[in-house]
Enzyme design. Structure first.
Site, PDB file in Angstrom:
ATOM      1  N   SER A 162      -9.648  -0.475   7.318  1.00 56.39           N
ATOM      2  CA  SER A 162      -9.093  -0.312   5.970  1.00 56.39           C
ATOM      3  C   SER A 162      -8.403  -1.533   5.393  1.00 56.39           C
ATOM      4  CB  SER A 162      -8.122   0.872   5.942  1.00 56.39           C
ATOM      5  OG  SER A 162      -8.845   2.074   5.889  1.00 56.39           O
ATOM      6  N   LYS A 179       0.855  -1.184   0.000  1.00 56.97           N
ATOM      7  CA  LYS A 179       0.000   0.000   0.000  1.00 56.97           C
ATOM      8  C   LYS A 179       0.893   1.238   0.000  1.00 56.97           C
ATOM      9  CE  LYS A 179      -3.891   1.980   2.651  1.00 56.97           C
ATOM     10  NZ  LYS A 179      -4.675   1.847   3.899  1.00 56.97           N
ATOM     11  N   SER A 194      -9.563   1.740   2.999  1.00 62.68           N
ATOM     12  CA  SER A 194      -8.711   2.470   2.084  1.00 62.68           C
ATOM     13  C   SER A 194      -7.676   1.595   1.379  1.00 62.68           C
ATOM     14  CB  SER A 194      -7.979   3.576   2.838  1.00 62.68           C
ATOM     15  OG  SER A 194      -7.132   3.020   3.830  1.00 62.68           O
TER      16      SER A 194
END
Lengths: 487, 487
Positions: free
Chosen positions: A180, A81, A156
């Site tokens: 997330s 990420k 996210s």
């Protein structure tokens, strides 16, 4: 394996490398080939580190050939990420303000993955600064759900979840602040684990909300999540909030036996607004655990409902502080102005997206003189109550079972109202604000073919029990083996 | 309505920032050394790069605890760091890690001599740890500079902030307190006390109130006081300014003023309406600091004798006048020097005289480093005084010997021997010189016989000259008297 097929598990991969059935270079090229073919449609990645990945794969290949692999992850192509700092590789948080930021150091988790021989494929998309539940709030492009490109992958860590689901990486790291990792894992039909707060170092994770952020794996199955956790977990002298406790052998704790395991099912997670298909899938999943020997009991967690409000005070408050450093003075975007204040204002106005600005304003307000006690102070008290309630429940049961999300992946643009978006986190937030480990595992599909996630929550540092329960469930069901048809 | 002159009581409180003498910074391992090239002592942590985390410097905590205990403060078993927010480019995170609601220590005090010589106890409200900011370098002046540069070498250097109660009653007393406080820091070895390099910085709060009344007047904070002299001058200016304003019936505004030493005046920086809202909240990246009672006890057990106690002991143990004791205890190094010398040769007053009148002419007595480098170690000074006391050399010769000692670092005995400076005390040898002087100065002999007693002095002088100063003057005087009276 061929370049067209979706990826095998990491565990299977290590065996194949050992036997010479395939090589790190072939598997890495396979992933890169799928990225080339599919990521234009999915948009999981913000950056592909192709050359470095191939070089790392070749080095790994040599180690396997020499019979000296660095461990089971050696040669495993993994995505990160884009909130995890990578030395020499831009780390943007999907924000214009960090578009040109190149960290001079690796995050501790990145360094640990490298030391274990993992091949870093690239950086995955997210909601800007990890603020969001759909990966629509990336400053660069949205990510699409591999199961239905009209729908969001969740967020996210939507890029990481979509990459794993689409076979564009064998596994990925995400971060979880209020859900997330778990929510996009549920939306994309993969396994997502948020470890206990402090179990994994946050050094080099670009902070959203410091007291909540935690790095964790997204993987195709529970064993892979355990393998990754084993590598990234452990005390880090650079992170004062990291836990000193030794790292257990998570893969050894797996098994398919849940006899004697006490599973609590909280009433408050099966409420109006929960998609009936999800309720049915989760109740079926709980029945599977009971059939495998677990003792299931009902629980009541009445303060759970306050978690959301608490979270949306604490997380923005910390974010407003953490994001203060993006001022155009030292790195990242700078928009010149008449004077210093003007430069800072223009830089932040141009650099942050609307959701980030909304949270900075919320958080700034919550910390202001005269409002601090009513908002931040009060939220901390409620946070303590939520944690105490979960701790008390987990004194009676070993794991809590609940849905990960109230609904399945929604269509792009469907939740334009921020509050509707925030409600998506209602089931994942209690474990976040309590610092407890929680996992989402695939537990079925909706009538429209969208994945559903079962969430399990365990005691602090009891990832072994959490993984054991998740693994036993997974072994008894076929859901994790399904892959989206991407051609 | 105007008050009669002298009707105002001055109320002063000080805030002192002391840079702690640690090798590394407060939250990272960078060096704290002064004067390095700009930005050469920085790392991702003290540059506040995205993703970094602070780790507390244990030595800095120890130094602050030592200070708090030495000043009789209450060290809190648990203290906490907090973030203090404001935007300024010298502060890389746009917040400073400081302490707010739960400081390291509270309720300490430091005694000074009051105007009547009686001890005055000045309360210390709190003592806490924080990190320093960087330094802005303007091309030209702040107002005209086209660009400003930032040097972050100082960013993250550990500071101890000490806040007194408003117990000080005059500018002179404020300066005296600061001197005494600095001496304590030097004794404790926690700060080098160098005000020019900014190791010790002082802000002052000052207000006036009608003598004999309780409520405090409107206070003004004065910043940029970088010497004892400036503390006193700025406060004197401010007291005059406030008294004139109040006498003229004006209302004072609560504000922050800057001392301009060149113009010898304070000027307004910002008033209360423009005061920052610092939005303090507990630093989520640092767990609360729990101080181990055993560690505190060990630090307490290791505290040195402090300046005032030592001064008192010098008076009692060595029979020194208060003036001498005060001067000799101004730094720990000087007091140690003195006591080492006295142990080597028990003539406390003579050694005090030699240190005060000769040694301190060459070295600043509060400069620990200079004293440590002094070419005349205490044993050598003691040996010099012993040579005088044993009549081996005269006091006059001793001064010459000390000059050589300071230059060469040699022990006095070596110099006296090499240069043949041993005092001639052999009456037989001296008698020959006396006879020669009498023979060579018939006029002086004549004068003496006519009753001019002073003429004998000329003869003694002639003998001393002939001996090149080495003759014992007392013996020469006796011999001259004897011979003249007899003859």
């Amino acid at each position: 394996m061929t370049t067209g097929a979706a990826a095998p598990s990491l565990a299977a991969l290590a065996a194949a490398y050992r036997d010479g059935a395939t090589t790190p270079t072939a598997v890495t090229e396979g992933c890169l080939g799928r990225i080339d073919r599919l990521d234009g449609r999915i948009g999981a990645y913000l950056a592909i580190t192709r050359d470095a990945a191939l070089a790392d794969a070749r080095a790994s290949e040599q180690r396997w050939r020499d019979g000296r692999p660095l461990g089971p992850l050696d040669g495993a192509p993994i995505a990160l990420k884009d909130v995890l700092c990578t030395r020499g590789v831009p780390t943007t948080c999907a924000s214009r303000i960090l578009e040109r930021f190149v960290p001079p150091y690796d995050a501790t988790v990145v360094a640990r993955l490298r030391a274990a021989g993992a091949v870093i494929l690239g950086k995955t998309n997210l909601d800007e600064f990890a603020m969001g539940s759909s990966t629509e709030h990336s400053a660069f492009h949205p990510t699409r759900n591999p199961w239905d490109l009209q729908r969001v992958p969740g967020g996210s860590s939507g890029g990481s979840a979509a990459a794993v689901a689409g076979g564009l990486a064998l596994a990925a790291l995400g971060t979880d602040t209020g859900g997330s990792i778990r929510q996009p894992a549920a939306f994309c039909g993969v396994v997502g684990l948020k470890p206990t707060y402090g179990r994994v170092s946050r050094y080099g994770l670009i902070a959203f909300a410091s007291s909540l952020d935690q790095v964790g794996p997204l993987a195709v199955d529970v064993r892979d999540a355990a393998l990754l956790l084993e590598v990234i977990a452990g005390h880090d002298p650079r992170d004062a909030t990291s836990v000193a406790a030794p790292v257990p052998d998570y893969t050894a704790a797996l098994g398919d036996d849940v006899r004697g395991l006490r599973v609590g099912v909280p009433d408050e997670y099966f409420i109006e607004g929960l998609d009936p298909e999800i309720e049915a899938a989760v109740r079926d999943a709980i029945a599977v655990l009971r059939d495998r020997g677990a003792a299931v009991e009902r629980l009541s967690l009445p303060t759970t409902g306050h978690g959301l409000a608490t979270y949306y005070v604490i997380a923005p408050a910390e974010a407003s502080s953490n994001l203060a450093r993006y001022d155009g003075v030292r790195y990242g975007l700078r928009v010149e102005g008449r004077d210093l204040i003007d430069m800072v204002s223009r830089t932040r106005a141009a650099g942050f997206g609307p959701e980030v600005k909304r949270r900075i304003m919320l958080g700034t307000y919550a910390l202001s003189a005269g409002y601090y006690e009513a908002y931040y102070g009060q939220a901390q008290k409620v946070r303590t109550l939520v944690r105490q309630e979960l701790d008390a429940a987990l004194a009676r049961v070993d794991v809590i079972a609940a849905p990960t999300t109230p609904g399945v992946a929604f269509e792009h643009g469907a939740k334009a109202d921020p509050l509707a978006m925030y409600l998506n986190d209602v089931f994942t937030i209690p474990a976040s604000i309590s610092g407890l480990p929680a996992i989402s595992v695939p537990c079925g599909f909706s009538g429209s073919g969208l994945p559903i996630g079962l969430q399990l929550i365990a005691r602090a540092l009891d990832e072994p029990t959490l993984l054991r329960a998740a693994h036993a469930y997974e072994r008894a069901t076929p859901w994790h083996a399904r892959r989206p048809a991407l051609g | 309505m105007s008050a009669p002159a002298g009707a105002w009581e001055v109320v002063i409180g000080l805030e002192v920032h002391a840079q702690l003498r640690t090798r590394s910074k407060m939250f990272c391992r960078c060096s704290t050394a002064f004067g390095a090239p700009p930005n050469s002592q920085t790392c991702p942590v003290c540059l506040g790069l995205p993703g970094v985390l602070p780790v507390v410097n244990r030595r800095a905590v120890e130094y602050a605890v030592r200070t708090a205990l030495a000043l009789g403060g209450r060290v809190n078993a648990r203290c906490r760091f907090a973030r203090k927010h404001y935007y300024y480019p010298d502060m890389p995170k746009n917040f400073q890690i400081s302490q707010y609601e739960e400081p390291l220590a509270e309720d300490a005090a430091l005694e000074i001599d009051g105007p009547d010589g009686a001890p005055r106890r000045i309360g210390i409200q709190r003592l806490h740890l924080e990190e320093d900011v960087g330094k802005l370098v303007h091309e030209g002046t702040l107002e005209t500079a086209a660009a400003s540069l930032v040097d972050y070498n100082r960013s993250g250097v550990p500071l101890m902030e000490t806040v007194t109660r408003p117990d000080l009653r005059s500018p002179e007393e404020a300066a005296a307190w600061l001197r005494a406080f600095r001496a304590v820091l030097l004794y404790l070895g926690v700060c080098d006390g160098n005000m020019e390099e900014g190791s010790l910085r002082c802000d002052a709060n000052v207000s006036l109130r009608r003598a004999g009344t309780d409520p405090l007047g409107t206070k003004v904070e004065i910043k940029n006081l970088n010497s004892f002299r400036n503390v006193q001058r700025a406060l004197e200016f401010e007291v005059r300014r406030q008294a004139q304003a109040l006498d003229a019936g004006e209302r004072l505004v609560q504000e922050t003023r800057l001392w301009d030493a060149d113009r010898a005046a304070t000027r307004s920086m910002r008033s209360k309406e423009f005061a920052h809202d610092y939005r303090y909240f507990p630093e989520p990246d640092l767990p609360p600091l729990d101080l181990d009672p055993a560690w505190l006890a060990a630090i307490r057990g290791d505290l040195p004798e402090l300046p005032r106690a030592r001064r008192q002991r010098f008076v009692e143990q060595y029979g020194l006048p208060a003036y001498d004791a005060d001067l000799l205890t101004q730094s720990r190094a000087l007091a140690e020097y003195y006591e080492t010398a006295v142990r080597a040769h028990a003539n406390p007053k003579a050694l005090s005289n030699w240190i005060m009148s000769e040694l301190l002419r060459e070295l600043p007595g509060d400069d620990e480093a200079a004293l440590a480098r002094c070419p005349v170690p205490p044993a050598h000074l003691a040996a010099l005084v012993r040579l005088i006391d044993e009549a081996t050399i005269s006091g006059k010769i001793a001064k010459d010997v000390l000059v050589t000692m300071l230059r060469t670092g040699e022990p006095p005995t070596l110099i006296v021997e090499r240069e043949g400076l041993v005092q001639v005390a052999d009456a037989g040898a001296l008698a020959v010189l006396v006879d020669e002087a009498i023979a060579a100065n018939p006029r002086a002999v004549e004068d003496f016989r006519r009753g001019k007693a002073a003429a004998a002095k000329a003869l003694v002088g002639a003998v001393m000259k002939a001996s090149r100063g080495k003759a014992n003057p007392a013996i020469v005087d006796r011999l001259v008297q004897e011979k003249l009276s007899r003859g």
